[in-house]
Write an enzyme that holds these catalytic residues in place. Structure first.
Site, short mmCIF file in Angstrom:
data_model
loop_
_atom_site.label_atom_id
_atom_site.label_comp_id
_atom_site.label_asym_id
_atom_site.label_seq_id
_atom_site.Cartn_x
_atom_site.Cartn_y
_atom_site.Cartn_z
N GLY A 61 -50.04 12.17 -39.56
CA GLY A 61 -49.12 13.26 -39.24
C GLY A 61 -47.80 13.14 -39.97
CB ALA A 62 -44.70 12.62 -40.05
CG LEU A 63 -49.28 16.55 -41.92
CD1 LEU A 63 -50.29 17.68 -41.93
CD2 LEU A 63 -49.95 15.23 -42.32
N GLY A 98 -47.39 15.63 -50.14
CA GLY A 98 -48.38 14.65 -50.57
C GLY A 98 -49.66 14.79 -49.76
CG HIS A 99 -49.76 13.95 -45.59
ND1 HIS A 99 -48.44 13.80 -45.24
CD2 HIS A 99 -50.36 12.75 -45.34
CE1 HIS A 99 -48.24 12.57 -44.78
NE2 HIS A 99 -49.39 11.92 -44.83
CD GLN A 116 -52.67 2.25 -39.52
OE1 GLN A 116 -53.80 2.69 -39.26
NE2 GLN A 116 -51.97 2.64 -40.57
CG LEU A 131 -47.58 15.44 -54.93
CD1 LEU A 131 -48.96 15.03 -55.42
CD2 LEU A 131 -47.67 16.61 -53.96
CB SER A 185 -43.16 8.01 -47.63
OG SER A 185 -43.42 7.21 -46.49
NE ARG A 228 -44.06 3.35 -43.01
CZ ARG A 228 -44.14 2.65 -41.88
NH1 ARG A 228 -43.05 2.38 -41.20
NH2 ARG A 228 -45.31 2.23 -41.43
#
EC number: 6.3.2.1
Length: 282
Positions: free
Chosen positions: A31-33, A36-37, A61, A179, A188, A190
């Site tokens: 998520g937090a697309l 790049g996604h 993870q 990307l 990202s 983040r």
């Protein structure tokens, strides 16, 4: 776009698509697309008949529970982005759905070998086992023909390639280019957590990678690594690693070799850990 929260329901729906002879492409995300996604969705649409995305922030993870808690969530915006990009199905499961045995229950152990022991594997013990657990579960739910992942997580892509071998999955792995923002910073989720000042600083991570790549043929890599780490520290990062590795098996290299290579970096900016890489060689 159809949204499913239960694996059994998704499996039944996709079973009908497969009976109709349609090829299934799958892009797993947390998520937090960002674009790049979306590029993974676009790649899947070009290769497959039906595109499935998943959004699941996987607790097994994360080495640091605080990092898990702070991971950005933008579900409503994500759904709009996926719909606009042309995804056909979204799998949006709960932790209980993906871990009926409990997050701390009994899980398989995967023999990822050497690629789990270096770089992210060395810095985040157990991280790739967590990745393996959840991707295996997602593959069981979707049973895709094609799997789409981003090159930004270079080592993870190698782990998933090995997972497909271990599990006997017939999915073909497509690794899509990283990307970048106009200034070069790798996209990202983040990045959403960076302050405006940190965002300005963050671009130094890609600039340093590019500088190492540009000088790789003319200067010894240990010298480039030391100078690159110093550049990152001067910018305000706390570097974890800056390494040259074989692009085929992730062997760490002290000098360039024939064949594909990757320059990989990880560094913290405040409490945010950023990773990036660039490929080199042929």
């Amino acid at each position: 776009m159809y949204l499913f929260k239960r694996a059994a329901d998704l499996r039944e729906a996709l079973g009908q698509e497969k009976k109709a002879g349609r090829r299934i492409g799958f892009a797993p995300t947390m998520g937090a697309l960002h674009q790049g996604h979306i590029s993974l969705i676009q790649a899947a649409k070009a290769q497959s008949d039906i595109v499935v995305a998943s959004i699941f922030v996987n607790p097994t993870q994360f080495n640091d529970p605080k990092d898990f808690e702070k991971y950005p969530s933008t579900i409503q915006q994500d759904i709009l982005l996926l719909t606009a990009a042309g995804a056909d199905y979204l799998f949006l499961p709960s932790v209980a759905e993906m871990y009926p045995e409990g997050v701390n229950g009994s899980h398989p152990h995967y023999d990822f070998g050497y690629i789990e022991s270096v770089l992210e594997g060395a810095s985040r013990p157990g991280h790739f086992q967590g990745v393996g657990i959840i991707v295996h579960k997602l593959l069981d739910a979707v049973e895709p023909d094609d799997l789409f992942m981003g090159q930004k997580d270079f080592q993870q892509c190698m782990i998933i390639k090995r997972l497909l071998e271990i599990t006997g999955s017939k999915a073909t792995l497509f690794i899509c280019p990283t990307l970048r923002e106009p200034d070069g910073l790798a996209m990202s989720s983040r990045n959403m957590r960076l302050t405006p000042e940190q965002r300005v600083t963050a671009v130094e991570i890609s600039r340093t990678l590019q500088w190492v790549k540009d000088n790789l043929a003319d200067r010894p890599f240990p010298e480039l690594r030391a100078e690159g780490l110093a550049r990152l520290e001067k910018a305000g990062f706390v570097p974890d690693y800056l390494q040259l590795a074989s692009g085929s098996d992730l062997r760490l290299l002290e000098a360039p070799e024939n064949g594909p290579m990757a320059i990989l970096v990880a560094a913290r900016l405040g409490d945010i850990r950023l990773i990036d890489n660039m490929t080199a060689g042929r």
